[in-house]
Design an enzyme around this catalytic site. Sequence first.
Site, short mmCIF file in Angstrom:
data_model
loop_
_atom_site.label_atom_id
_atom_site.label_comp_id
_atom_site.label_asym_id
_atom_site.label_seq_id
_atom_site.Cartn_x
_atom_site.Cartn_y
_atom_site.Cartn_z
N LYS A 75 24.62 3.04 -25.40
CA LYS A 75 25.95 3.10 -26.03
C LYS A 75 25.83 3.83 -27.36
O LYS A 75 25.02 3.47 -28.19
CB LYS A 75 26.48 1.68 -26.26
CG LYS A 75 27.83 1.65 -26.97
CD LYS A 75 28.42 0.25 -26.97
CE LYS A 75 28.04 -0.59 -28.14
NZ LYS A 75 28.64 -0.19 -29.43
N LYS B 230 36.59 3.90 -29.08
CA LYS B 230 37.79 3.04 -29.17
C LYS B 230 39.04 3.81 -29.60
O LYS B 230 39.63 3.54 -30.66
CB LYS B 230 37.57 1.87 -30.13
CG LYS B 230 36.42 0.96 -29.76
CD LYS B 230 36.37 -0.26 -30.68
CE LYS B 230 35.25 -1.21 -30.34
NZ LYS B 230 33.89 -0.70 -30.62
N LEU B 231 39.48 4.74 -28.76
CA LEU B 231 40.64 5.55 -29.14
C LEU B 231 41.94 4.73 -29.19
O LEU B 231 42.13 3.81 -28.40
CB LEU B 231 40.82 6.72 -28.16
CG LEU B 231 39.94 7.95 -28.47
CD1 LEU B 231 38.47 7.68 -28.19
CD2 LEU B 231 40.41 9.16 -27.68
N HIS B 232 42.81 5.10 -30.13
CA HIS B 232 44.11 4.42 -30.27
C HIS B 232 45.02 5.37 -31.05
O HIS B 232 44.88 5.51 -32.26
CB HIS B 232 43.92 3.10 -31.04
CG HIS B 232 45.14 2.23 -31.06
ND1 HIS B 232 45.14 0.98 -31.64
CD2 HIS B 232 46.40 2.43 -30.59
CE1 HIS B 232 46.35 0.44 -31.52
NE2 HIS B 232 47.12 1.31 -30.89
N ASP B 233 45.94 6.04 -30.33
CA ASP B 233 46.85 6.98 -30.99
C ASP B 233 48.03 7.20 -30.05
O ASP B 233 48.14 6.52 -29.03
CB ASP B 233 46.10 8.29 -31.31
CG ASP B 233 46.68 9.01 -32.53
OD1 ASP B 233 47.93 9.08 -32.64
OD2 ASP B 233 45.90 9.51 -33.35
N ILE B 234 48.89 8.17 -30.33
CA ILE B 234 50.00 8.42 -29.41
C ILE B 234 49.44 9.01 -28.10
O ILE B 234 48.37 9.64 -28.09
CB ILE B 234 51.07 9.35 -30.03
CG1 ILE B 234 50.48 10.70 -30.40
CG2 ILE B 234 51.74 8.67 -31.22
CD1 ILE B 234 51.54 11.74 -30.79
N PRO B 235 50.15 8.80 -26.99
CA PRO B 235 49.60 9.22 -25.69
C PRO B 235 49.15 10.68 -25.64
O PRO B 235 48.07 10.99 -25.13
CB PRO B 235 50.78 8.97 -24.72
CG PRO B 235 51.52 7.83 -25.34
CD PRO B 235 51.43 8.05 -26.84
N ASN B 236 49.94 11.59 -26.19
CA ASN B 236 49.60 13.01 -26.13
C ASN B 236 48.25 13.30 -26.82
O ASN B 236 47.41 14.04 -26.30
CB ASN B 236 50.73 13.81 -26.78
CG ASN B 236 50.51 15.29 -26.70
OD1 ASN B 236 50.29 15.84 -25.62
ND2 ASN B 236 50.53 15.96 -27.86
N THR B 237 48.05 12.68 -27.98
CA THR B 237 46.81 12.90 -28.74
C THR B 237 45.61 12.31 -27.99
O THR B 237 44.55 12.93 -27.89
CB THR B 237 46.95 12.24 -30.13
OG1 THR B 237 48.06 12.84 -30.78
CG2 THR B 237 45.71 12.44 -30.97
N THR C 113 36.74 -9.07 -31.28
CA THR C 113 36.26 -10.45 -31.51
C THR C 113 36.30 -10.81 -33.00
O THR C 113 36.18 -11.97 -33.35
CB THR C 113 34.82 -10.64 -30.97
OG1 THR C 113 34.05 -9.50 -31.33
CG2 THR C 113 34.83 -10.79 -29.47
N ARG D 161 21.99 -12.68 -26.22
CA ARG D 161 20.75 -13.02 -26.93
C ARG D 161 19.78 -13.68 -25.96
O ARG D 161 20.22 -14.43 -25.09
CB ARG D 161 21.03 -14.00 -28.09
CG ARG D 161 21.85 -13.41 -29.23
CD ARG D 161 21.07 -12.32 -29.97
NE ARG D 161 21.84 -11.70 -31.04
CZ ARG D 161 22.56 -10.58 -30.91
NH1 ARG D 161 22.63 -9.96 -29.74
NH2 ARG D 161 23.20 -10.07 -31.94
N GLY E 207 22.16 -4.94 -28.37
CA GLY E 207 21.70 -4.15 -29.52
C GLY E 207 20.42 -4.72 -30.09
O GLY E 207 19.32 -4.49 -29.57
N ARG E 208 20.55 -5.53 -31.14
CA ARG E 208 19.38 -5.98 -31.91
C ARG E 208 18.28 -6.69 -31.12
O ARG E 208 17.11 -6.48 -31.46
CB ARG E 208 19.86 -6.83 -33.10
CG ARG E 208 20.48 -5.95 -34.18
CD ARG E 208 21.37 -6.72 -35.12
NE ARG E 208 22.58 -7.17 -34.42
CZ ARG E 208 23.55 -7.87 -35.01
NH1 ARG E 208 23.45 -8.19 -36.28
NH2 ARG E 208 24.62 -8.23 -34.31
O1 C5P Z 1 23.07 -6.16 -32.03
P1 C5P Z 1 24.04 -6.73 -31.05
O2 C5P Z 1 23.41 -7.09 -29.71
O3 C5P Z 1 24.87 -7.85 -31.62
O4 C5P Z 1 25.01 -5.48 -30.75
C1 C5P Z 1 26.13 -5.59 -29.93
C2 C5P Z 1 26.83 -4.28 -29.84
O5 C5P Z 1 28.08 -4.50 -29.19
C3 C5P Z 1 27.17 -3.61 -31.17
O6 C5P Z 1 27.16 -2.19 -30.95
C4 C5P Z 1 28.56 -4.09 -31.45
O7 C5P Z 1 29.29 -3.22 -32.25
C5 C5P Z 1 29.15 -4.19 -30.05
N1 C5P Z 1 30.25 -5.12 -29.92
C6 C5P Z 1 30.15 -6.47 -30.20
N2 C5P Z 1 31.23 -7.30 -30.05
C7 C5P Z 1 32.39 -6.81 -29.59
C8 C5P Z 1 32.53 -5.47 -29.30
C9 C5P Z 1 31.43 -4.64 -29.46
O8 C5P Z 1 29.10 -6.93 -30.60
N3 C5P Z 1 33.39 -7.64 -29.41
#
Ligand code: C5P
Length: 233
Positions: free
Chosen positions: A32, A61-68, A119, A181, A210-211
């Site tokens: 990602k 995460k796009l968010h704008d008018i439909p044409n754009t 979230t 996790r 991610g982490r």
């Molecule tokens: O490091 P970690 O596993 O928490 O990373 C989760 C990834 O998912 C990050 O890129 C974070 O921006 C993304 N993300 C999230 N919660 C969301 C939407 C996206 O943690 N609700």
Amino acid sequence: MDRDVIVALDFSNKKEVLDFLDQFGDKKPFVKIGMELYYAEGPEIVKEIKERGHKIFLDLKLHDIPNTVEKAMRVLSRMNVDMVNLHAAGTTAMMEAALRGLTREDGTRPLLIAVTQLTSTDQESMERDLLIKEPIDQVVMHYAVTAKNAGLDGVVCSPLEAGKVHEACGKEFLTVTPGVRFADNDKGDQKRVMTPEQAKKIGSDFIVVGRPITKAADPKAAYERCIAEFVND
Ligand code: C5P
């Protein structure tokens, strides 16, 4: 589409990200790319990672008018990414325009996934700032159903919501779930988390990790552990 682990490349520059990916050798995880890396390095970083053989979820995460949004999605689609997203709050017209923009001449297109309520938004901030008074889980489900009816492929949601999304939108509607996790890991700033194995049981289609992988002493081993817990039967 088969269950898969998506590694969140939350790095700020090209060198860091390529050094990280080099550690995987011949393994080419689905990755990602988010706003930080994309805005720092531009479309070139997408091209380079694609050429290395990775599937890419471009998380802008796009968010704008439909044409754009339609025109912007046309550009992203040409970059040959595999998955992109937008805010369902842009409404049905925007989501339908996004699908039109994404669809290539040969009829193929990247998967299109909706973000429902972030979230980071809670009941209180949603009522106060957005004047939405319904319970937040109902709002999330309503956005998911709206995205499904607009023709989208799935939503980003907590693994805890994946089962309910499938109940409301069908098994084929994809759930892409961060907040994962390992059982023996630190949660960090994620409040509601699940292990890869629990996410599989509850029916997530993709976990975004991610982490637990990027900060692991051995990222490749951590990735393989995710695959073993989440993908393998
Ligand atoms: O490091 P970690 O596993 O928490 O990373 C989760 C990834 O998912 C990050 O890129 C974070 O921006 C993304 N993300 C999230 N919660 C969301 C939407 C996206 O943690 N609700």
